[in-house]
Design an enzyme around this catalytic site. Structure first.
Site, mmCIF file in Angstrom:
data_model
loop_
_atom_site.group_PDB
_atom_site.id
_atom_site.type_symbol
_atom_site.label_atom_id
_atom_site.label_comp_id
_atom_site.label_asym_id
_atom_site.label_seq_id
_atom_site.Cartn_x
_atom_site.Cartn_y
_atom_site.Cartn_z
ATOM 1 N N ASP A 193 9.670 43.292 18.164
ATOM 2 C CA ASP A 193 8.997 42.417 17.203
ATOM 3 C C ASP A 193 9.369 42.801 15.772
ATOM 4 O O ASP A 193 9.554 41.934 14.912
ATOM 5 C CB ASP A 193 7.482 42.507 17.402
ATOM 6 N N HIS A 221 1.543 43.912 21.479
ATOM 7 C CA HIS A 221 2.776 43.155 21.736
ATOM 8 C C HIS A 221 2.374 41.871 22.474
ATOM 9 O O HIS A 221 2.526 41.735 23.681
ATOM 10 C CB HIS A 221 3.748 43.986 22.575
#
Length: 365
Positions: A193, A221
């Site tokens: 990410d 996440h």
């Protein structure tokens, strides 16, 4: 005569310098030869991410171009033929750094003596499955793998959990691997990410991704993660400046930028009909590389690590923070100013992780 003496002296000094250079090269060569191989485990090695990850490890992208490795490949019985194929390809590639391959479906054998474990294997959510069913399967998997690592991994083993739900899988592994594997040695993958956020900013500003640094991924996440550009900087050619100042579009940074990073994985699945294996494998390499070898000076990265209460996040959660690393030890970056918008986003992700934790522990019970 003085002229000849000067030439002789210069030749003598050049000869000494050349000899010194040869000696240094020889000693450096011996140092490289004497590096002991590090045993690296990849669970779920026959899957897409495992298939993309193994050659990166074998080429030195994870631990450096002079670090030999012994690669341990683990997968489940139904994947044994695919695992065999990965093993054959790894052999056929003739990677100079690979000093051995262990390919197995037995967790105890796979975990024996490993210094780094990358846990890619997990149970994916399938159509029609309830969230609790998926959590229950993964709790069982990570309880078993934690026990194997606890008993058979080398002292100081570092564990990176990739399989989703990554934060909570890491939490379960932490619970059952203790005290042999300390919580500081367990992390989950949020570098993917982080890299996605860097990529979005570099595209927006039309600069090289290497000229952007210090974005942050806070939290889980999942779609509640908070990609934060408030502390990020960009090299404009006239020095490093705040990304928010250079982008000069708060609306984009507070909306589209965030949702694009949050939903990037789903968008790739929609386009490719398969998950983002290439970028996930690369990010796993990046996270281990910076964890083990250290982060560049003045730069932090995002890692899912055990909260110590920093920034008001409940202690014990596996939560993504900005971290720096030195000599194999990570530290949460302290003292960053957090505005009300960011605080709300960070708390929402923490709330989701608390709910996941409760669900996971109910599965244990």
């Amino acid at each position: 005569m003085e002229y000849l003496a000067a030439i002789e002296k210069s030749l003598f000094l050049l000869g000494c310098a050349y000899l010194s250079w040869k000696i240094i090269r020889y000693i450096w060569g011996l140092a490289k030869i004497k590096k002991e191989p590090i045993k690296v485990l990849v669970s779920g090695a026959a899957g897409q991410i495992g298939y993309a990850l193994v050659p990166l490890i074998a080429r030195g992208a994870m631990l450096g171009p002079d670090q030999p490795v012994i690669i341990h490949l683990l997968d489940i019985e139904p994947a044994v033929l695919s695992l065999k194929a990965v093993t054959m390809e790894l052999t056929d590639a003739a990677f100079p750094l690979v000093k051995g391959i262990v390919s197995t479906t037995k967790a105890a054998e796979a975990c024996k003596g490993v210094k780094i474990a990358i846990m890619v294997g997990g149970f994916p959510r399938k159509e029609g499955m309830e969230r609790k069913d998926v959590m229950s399967r993964n709790v069982s998997i990570y309880k078993g793998q934690a026990s194997a690592l606890k008993r058979f991994a080398a002292p100081g083993c570092k564990v990176l959990v990739v399989a989703n739900p990554a934060n909570t899988n890491a939490l379960i592994l932490k619970h059952f691997a203790s005290p042999s594997i300390p919580e500081k040695n367990i992390s989950c993958l949020t570098r993917l990410d982080h890299n996605r956020a860097l990529g979005q900013i570099s595209e927006r500003l039309k600069v090289h991704v290497g000229d952007v640094k210090n974005v942050i991924i806070w939290g889980n996440h999942s779609s509640t993660q908070y990609p934060d550009a408030n502390h990020a900087t960009v090299n404009t050619g006239k020095g490093w400046k705040p990304v928010r100042e250079v982008v000069s579009d708060d609306q984009w940074l507070n909306t589209e930028f965030i949702t694009t990073v949050q939903q990037r994985g789903a968008e790739i699945i929609k386009a490719r009909k398969l998950s983002s294996a290439l970028s996930a494998a690369s990010a796993a390499c990046d996270q281990i590389h910076d964890w083990v070898l250290g982060t560049p000076k003045g730069t932090w990265v995002s890692m899912g690590v055990c909260s110590d209460g920093s920034y008001g996040i409940p202690p014990g959660l596996i939560y993504s923070f900005p971290v720096t690393s030195k000599k194999g030890e990570w530290s949460i970056v302290q003292g960053l100013e957090i505005d009300a918008f960011s605080k709300a986003k960070m708390e929402a992700s923490a709330k989701e992780l608390i709910e996941e934790k409760e669900l996971a522990y109910s599965c244990l019970n």
